[in-house]
Design a protein around this motif. Structure first.
Motif, PDB file in Angstrom:
ATOM      1  N   PRO A   6       0.831  -1.196   0.000  1.00  0.00           N
ATOM      2  CA  PRO A   6       0.000   0.000   0.000  1.00  0.00           C
ATOM      3  C   PRO A   6       0.869   1.250   0.000  1.00  0.00           C
ATOM      4  O   PRO A   6       2.010   1.213   0.475  1.00  0.00           O
ATOM      5  CB  PRO A   6      -0.798  -0.121   1.297  1.00  0.00           C
ATOM      6  N   PRO A   7       0.338   2.345  -0.508  1.00  0.00           N
ATOM      7  CA  PRO A   7       1.110   3.595  -0.480  1.00  0.00           C
ATOM      8  C   PRO A   7       1.448   3.970   0.959  1.00  0.00           C
ATOM      9  O   PRO A   7       0.619   3.825   1.852  1.00  0.00           O
ATOM     10  CB  PRO A   7       0.171   4.633  -1.097  1.00  0.00           C
ATOM     11  N   VAL A   8       2.637   4.432   1.172  1.00  0.00           N
ATOM     12  CA  VAL A   8       3.090   4.807   2.504  1.00  0.00           C
ATOM     13  C   VAL A   8       2.194   5.888   3.097  1.00  0.00           C
ATOM     14  O   VAL A   8       1.859   5.858   4.278  1.00  0.00           O
ATOM     15  CB  VAL A   8       4.565   5.275   2.460  1.00  0.00           C
ATOM     16  N   SER A   9       1.757   6.821   2.280  1.00  0.00           N
ATOM     17  CA  SER A   9       0.966   7.945   2.774  1.00  0.00           C
ATOM     18  C   SER A   9      -0.362   7.520   3.386  1.00  0.00           C
ATOM     19  O   SER A   9      -0.942   8.255   4.167  1.00  0.00           O
ATOM     20  CB  SER A   9       0.715   8.954   1.651  1.00  0.00           C
ATOM     21  N   GLY A  10      -0.848   6.329   3.073  1.00  0.00           N
ATOM     22  CA  GLY A  10      -2.121   5.872   3.609  1.00  0.00           C
ATOM     23  C   GLY A  10      -1.992   5.020   4.857  1.00  0.00           C
ATOM     24  O   GLY A  10      -3.000   4.584   5.423  1.00  0.00           O
ATOM     25  N   ARG A  36      12.040   1.912   0.543  1.00  0.00           N
ATOM     26  CA  ARG A  36      10.713   1.866   1.183  1.00  0.00           C
ATOM     27  C   ARG A  36      10.849   2.244   2.662  1.00  0.00           C
ATOM     28  O   ARG A  36      10.019   2.975   3.202  1.00  0.00           O
ATOM     29  CB  ARG A  36      10.111   0.465   1.024  1.00  0.00           C
ATOM     30  N   GLU A  38      11.045   5.949   3.035  1.00  0.00           N
ATOM     31  CA  GLU A  38       9.706   6.540   2.901  1.00  0.00           C
ATOM     32  C   GLU A  38       8.910   6.367   4.186  1.00  0.00           C
ATOM     33  O   GLU A  38       8.238   7.294   4.638  1.00  0.00           O
ATOM     34  CB  GLU A  38       8.931   5.873   1.771  1.00  0.00           C
ATOM     35  N   HIS A  45       7.455   9.241   6.700  1.00  0.00           N
ATOM     36  CA  HIS A  45       6.019   9.259   6.984  1.00  0.00           C
ATOM     37  C   HIS A  45       5.776   9.246   8.493  1.00  0.00           C
ATOM     38  O   HIS A  45       4.953  10.011   9.003  1.00  0.00           O
ATOM     39  CB  HIS A  45       5.337   8.062   6.302  1.00  0.00           C
TER      40      HIS A  45
END
Length: 84
Positions: A8-12, A45, A48, A52
């Motif tokens: 999943p996208p890190v931002s979520g 990753r 990131e 985050h």
């Protein structure tokens, strides 16, 4: 992280999920049994995820307020944590 479902996208991610994934990445890298290409990919990753988590912590810290008490010990208001 190789040949698995897309991540999943890190931002979520919630803070807890991001930290959990970051800890798994660190463990894999510390074991040293990951191919170089995959090591580079999971390291990226991890970077990131780290950024985050820092962003989420900074946002939480900005919302945290400490309670000021009056002379009788009752809450008199709030002020940002980093002030006075």
């Amino acid at each position: 992280m190789s040949e698995q479902a897309p991540l999943p996208p890190v931002s979520g991610l919630s803070f807890e999920r991001a930290v959990d994934e970051l800890e798994r990445i660190v463990a894999r890298l510390e074991r040293g049994d990951v191919a170089l290409d995959e090591s580079i990919a999971i390291y990226a990753r991890g970077e990131e995820l780290k950024k985050h988590c820092e962003k989420l912590l900074n946002a939480a810290e900005a919302r945290v307020e400490k309670i000021r008490l009056d002379r009788e010990g009752r809450p008199a208001g709030t002020e940002p944590l980093d002030q006075g």
